[in-house]
Design a protein around this motif. Sequence first.
Motif, PDB file in Angstrom:
ATOM      1  N   MET A 159     105.077  28.975  62.252  1.00  0.00           N
ATOM      2  CA  MET A 159     103.938  28.212  61.579  1.00  0.00           C
ATOM      3  C   MET A 159     103.419  27.940  60.420  1.00  0.00           C
ATOM      4  SD  MET A 159     100.637  27.580  64.915  1.00  0.00           S
ATOM      5  CE  MET A 159     101.505  27.702  67.099  1.00  0.00           C
ATOM      6  N   LEU A 160     103.351  29.664  60.051  1.00  0.00           N
ATOM      7  CA  LEU A 160     103.188  29.540  58.571  1.00  0.00           C
ATOM      8  C   LEU A 160     104.580  29.142  57.391  1.00  0.00           C
ATOM      9  CD1 LEU A 160     100.289  32.203  58.862  1.00  0.00           C
ATOM     10  CD2 LEU A 160      99.656  29.719  58.647  1.00  0.00           C
ATOM     11  N   ASP A 161     104.265  29.321  55.866  1.00  0.00           N
ATOM     12  CA  ASP A 161     105.599  29.113  55.186  1.00  0.00           C
ATOM     13  C   ASP A 161     106.359  30.042  55.612  1.00  0.00           C
ATOM     14  OD1 ASP A 161     107.665  29.584  53.388  1.00  0.00           O
ATOM     15  OD2 ASP A 161     106.087  29.358  51.736  1.00  0.00           O
ATOM     16  N   GLN A 162     107.220  30.742  55.764  1.00  0.00           N
ATOM     17  CA  GLN A 162     108.142  31.744  56.746  1.00  0.00           C
ATOM     18  C   GLN A 162     108.824  32.928  55.782  1.00  0.00           C
ATOM     19  OE1 GLN A 162     111.184  31.158  59.964  1.00  0.00           O
ATOM     20  NE2 GLN A 162     110.183  29.572  60.446  1.00  0.00           N
ATOM     21  N   ASN A 163     108.727  32.007  54.198  1.00  0.00           N
ATOM     22  CA  ASN A 163     109.238  32.659  53.155  1.00  0.00           C
ATOM     23  C   ASN A 163     107.691  33.439  52.268  1.00  0.00           C
ATOM     24  OD1 ASN A 163     111.875  31.990  52.793  1.00  0.00           O
ATOM     25  ND2 ASN A 163     111.531  30.185  52.964  1.00  0.00           N
ATOM     26  N   TYR A 164     106.088  33.364  52.950  1.00  0.00           N
ATOM     27  CA  TYR A 164     105.208  34.382  52.109  1.00  0.00           C
ATOM     28  C   TYR A 164     104.869  34.686  53.189  1.00  0.00           C
ATOM     29  CZ  TYR A 164     100.590  33.908  49.759  1.00  0.00           C
ATOM     30  OH  TYR A 164      99.924  33.820  49.062  1.00  0.00           O
ATOM     31  N   PRO A 165     104.036  36.067  52.512  1.00  0.00           N
ATOM     32  CA  PRO A 165     104.174  37.173  53.288  1.00  0.00           C
ATOM     33  C   PRO A 165     102.692  37.000  53.795  1.00  0.00           C
ATOM     34  CG  PRO A 165     104.220  38.210  51.412  1.00  0.00           C
ATOM     35  CD  PRO A 165     104.306  36.829  51.205  1.00  0.00           C
ATOM     36  N   PHE A 166     101.963  36.681  53.695  1.00  0.00           N
ATOM     37  CA  PHE A 166     100.602  36.901  53.376  1.00  0.00           C
ATOM     38  C   PHE A 166      99.956  35.927  54.525  1.00  0.00           C
ATOM     39  CE2 PHE A 166     100.750  38.650  49.611  1.00  0.00           C
ATOM     40  CZ  PHE A 166     100.749  40.059  49.557  1.00  0.00           C
ATOM     41  N   CYS A 167      98.525  35.842  55.444  1.00  0.00           N
ATOM     42  CA  CYS A 167      98.267  34.833  56.340  1.00  0.00           C
ATOM     43  C   CYS A 167      97.054  35.092  55.864  1.00  0.00           C
ATOM     44  CB  CYS A 167      98.028  35.021  57.946  1.00  0.00           C
ATOM     45  SG  CYS A 167      97.511  36.733  58.250  1.00  0.00           S
ATOM     46  N   LEU A 168      96.735  36.083  55.130  1.00  0.00           N
ATOM     47  CA  LEU A 168      95.514  35.572  53.957  1.00  0.00           C
ATOM     48  C   LEU A 168      95.479  36.434  52.998  1.00  0.00           C
ATOM     49  CD1 LEU A 168      92.314  37.069  56.800  1.00  0.00           C
ATOM     50  CD2 LEU A 168      92.986  34.367  55.804  1.00  0.00           C
ATOM     51  N   ASP A 169      94.963  35.290  51.888  1.00  0.00           N
ATOM     52  CA  ASP A 169      95.813  36.472  50.355  1.00  0.00           C
ATOM     53  C   ASP A 169      95.107  36.977  49.930  1.00  0.00           C
ATOM     54  OD1 ASP A 169      97.651  34.074  50.148  1.00  0.00           O
ATOM     55  OD2 ASP A 169      96.751  33.242  49.100  1.00  0.00           O
ATOM     56  N   PRO A 170      95.665  38.536  49.518  1.00  0.00           N
ATOM     57  CA  PRO A 170      94.603  39.095  48.563  1.00  0.00           C
ATOM     58  C   PRO A 170      94.125  38.931  47.733  1.00  0.00           C
ATOM     59  CG  PRO A 170      96.666  39.405  48.062  1.00  0.00           C
ATOM     60  CD  PRO A 170      96.863  38.410  49.181  1.00  0.00           C
ATOM     61  N   MET A 171      93.058  40.013  46.954  1.00  0.00           N
ATOM     62  CA  MET A 171      92.052  39.608  46.417  1.00  0.00           C
ATOM     63  C   MET A 171      91.827  40.399  45.314  1.00  0.00           C
ATOM     64  SD  MET A 171      89.005  37.790  48.259  1.00  0.00           S
ATOM     65  CE  MET A 171      88.928  36.700  49.382  1.00  0.00           C
ATOM     66  N   PRO A 172      93.286  40.289  44.464  1.00  0.00           N
ATOM     67  CA  PRO A 172      93.255  41.460  43.454  1.00  0.00           C
ATOM     68  C   PRO A 172      92.239  41.649  42.056  1.00  0.00           C
ATOM     69  CG  PRO A 172      95.144  40.138  42.872  1.00  0.00           C
ATOM     70  CD  PRO A 172      94.525  39.739  44.330  1.00  0.00           C
ATOM     71  N   ASN A 173      91.571  40.288  42.048  1.00  0.00           N
ATOM     72  CA  ASN A 173      90.702  40.115  41.108  1.00  0.00           C
ATOM     73  C   ASN A 173      89.458  40.615  41.497  1.00  0.00           C
ATOM     74  OD1 ASN A 173      92.245  38.759  38.505  1.00  0.00           O
ATOM     75  ND2 ASN A 173      92.861  37.395  40.653  1.00  0.00           N
ATOM     76  N   LEU A 174      88.766  40.955  42.271  1.00  0.00           N
ATOM     77  CA  LEU A 174      87.580  40.963  42.848  1.00  0.00           C
ATOM     78  C   LEU A 174      86.376  42.086  41.513  1.00  0.00           C
ATOM     79  CD1 LEU A 174      87.247  41.377  46.367  1.00  0.00           C
ATOM     80  CD2 LEU A 174      86.535  40.066  45.281  1.00  0.00           C
ATOM     81  N   TYR A 175      87.735  42.942  41.399  1.00  0.00           N
ATOM     82  CA  TYR A 175      87.114  44.191  40.047  1.00  0.00           C
ATOM     83  C   TYR A 175      86.767  43.622  39.335  1.00  0.00           C
ATOM     84  CZ  TYR A 175      91.552  45.229  37.350  1.00  0.00           C
ATOM     85  OH  TYR A 175      92.461  45.274  36.607  1.00  0.00           O
ATOM     86  N   PHE A 176      87.087  42.061  38.816  1.00  0.00           N
ATOM     87  CA  PHE A 176      86.605  41.566  37.395  1.00  0.00           C
ATOM     88  C   PHE A 176      84.342  40.592  38.280  1.00  0.00           C
ATOM     89  CE2 PHE A 176      90.677  41.799  36.760  1.00  0.00           C
ATOM     90  CZ  PHE A 176      90.159  43.105  35.405  1.00  0.00           C
ATOM     91  N   THR A 177      83.582  41.682  38.669  1.00  0.00           N
ATOM     92  CA  THR A 177      82.895  41.037  39.631  1.00  0.00           C
ATOM     93  C   THR A 177      82.157  39.974  38.445  1.00  0.00           C
ATOM     94  OG1 THR A 177      81.428  42.994  38.166  1.00  0.00           O
ATOM     95  CG2 THR A 177      82.519  42.988  40.772  1.00  0.00           C
ATOM     96  N   ARG A 178      81.697  39.881  37.391  1.00  0.00           N
ATOM     97  CA  ARG A 178      80.791  38.884  36.258  1.00  0.00           C
ATOM     98  C   ARG A 178      81.412  37.425  36.942  1.00  0.00           C
ATOM     99  NH1 ARG A 178      77.374  39.777  31.568  1.00  0.00           N
ATOM    100  NH2 ARG A 178      77.716  42.049  32.233  1.00  0.00           N
ATOM    101  N   ASP A 179      82.989  37.450  36.898  1.00  0.00           N
ATOM    102  CA  ASP A 179      83.091  35.737  37.316  1.00  0.00           C
ATOM    103  C   ASP A 179      82.678  35.389  38.088  1.00  0.00           C
ATOM    104  OD1 ASP A 179      84.655  35.661  34.846  1.00  0.00           O
ATOM    105  OD2 ASP A 179      86.096  36.672  35.633  1.00  0.00           O
ATOM    106  N   PRO A 180      82.046  36.100  39.761  1.00  0.00           N
ATOM    107  CA  PRO A 180      81.843  34.873  40.548  1.00  0.00           C
ATOM    108  C   PRO A 180      80.660  34.350  40.321  1.00  0.00           C
ATOM    109  CG  PRO A 180      83.221  36.652  41.271  1.00  0.00           C
ATOM    110  CD  PRO A 180      82.890  36.843  40.284  1.00  0.00           C
TER     111      PRO A 180
END
Length: 427
Positions: A159-180
């Motif tokens: 059902m999802l884009d077959q060429n895209y591997p994630f059903c939930l995207d990773p959050m690699p920027n989380l270690y930059f805690t100052r932004d959110p």
Amino acid sequence: MGHMLNTAFDNRVEKDSLNKYPLNVTSEIGALKTVLLQRPGGEIEYLIPDYLEKLLFDDIPFLPAIQKEHDFFADALRKRGVEVIYLEDLAAEAIEKDEIRLQFIEDIIKESCANNETAHQQVQEYLMNLSPSELIRQVMNGMLKTTVDNKITKDLYDMLDQNYPFCLDPMPNLYFTRDPAAVIGNGISINKMDRTARQRESLFMDYIMKFHPRFNSSNIPIWYNRDREHSLEGRDMLVLSKEVVAIGISDRTSKKATEDIALSLFSRDNQVKKVVAIEIPKTRAFMHLDTVFTMVDRDKLTIHPAILGPDGKMDIYMIESEQMSGLKVTRRNNLLEVLKEVLHLRDLVLIPCGGGDPIAAAREQWNDGSNTLAIAPGVVVTYDRNYISNETLRSYGVEVIEVLSSELARGRGGLRCMSMPLFREDI
């Protein structure tokens, strides 16, 4: 979880003060007592070349090395008496109750790529079977469509884009805690992030403020909400004093958001009197205000000279409260004079990144040479790789604590970027 003990009140922080005010940031340089970090985790392993641009990375850090460097940073803070707590731990503790956890899952799915009804149901069922700590870690890591022994079924995969591997995207920027999110005074701004890849990050702080027992009983003012229309990011926000906040109008923070949070601060806070809005170049090298300008002592700031226009001029807006119209905006163009005025200083030193050398400044600015984390007046933590900027700081009498940085720097952010002060002593 390895960091859970850090969520308790540390005996290095005065408990009575914390119970009264769990948040307190009235300057950039007051002695740092409590800071929020996020140790890079499995989300870094989901960085692959095809999706680096989408996830806002230029390169792929080596996970064991970036964790070692981050631990070195956290330990350097602890050695100076700072209580270090982790976003992952607070978030897990905030969703201990089943009904809160279910609502969190609903919110995270709604804001992620799993927006198909069947996909929604299957991802929800999978996540509800996880403990709070496992759930938070899974959401931060991201989730492949092929996750966990076919519990996410082929129907979902198709059902999802077959060429895209994630059903939930990773959050690699989380270690930059100052932004959110960013603490101002005894309140907090929970920010509307500009880039899609980062917009879910502020959801963690939203739940922590609403449901974590350390914060939810203190009636903490929320200066800005993540559901606002205009983007605002924490690295564009510098608390210069109890009365003055500087905000960068940048590639990630809009002019309208600056006006909105100014109105909020003026109408609900009896201390903030001025917001200094500073336009900076809207390029990757000058991503946020704190990449080009940070405070290191009562009368000293770092600066990347390239943000200054011809004759040292730039576009600056002094925003103050006005009873009739709500805001009074006065245009200025000299950063040094504006800063001396709002800080009530006769003299102010601007310490140049790279010692002012155009090549060194450009190179070290790329690795956040102007992005210092002050942990006390005249004491800063920096990347060891910016050795010319570090020696320049020392030549001005600033104590510099250097942190390992080969892998941390690959995320294009400095130590101020990856630390969110929750409590500083007033100066």
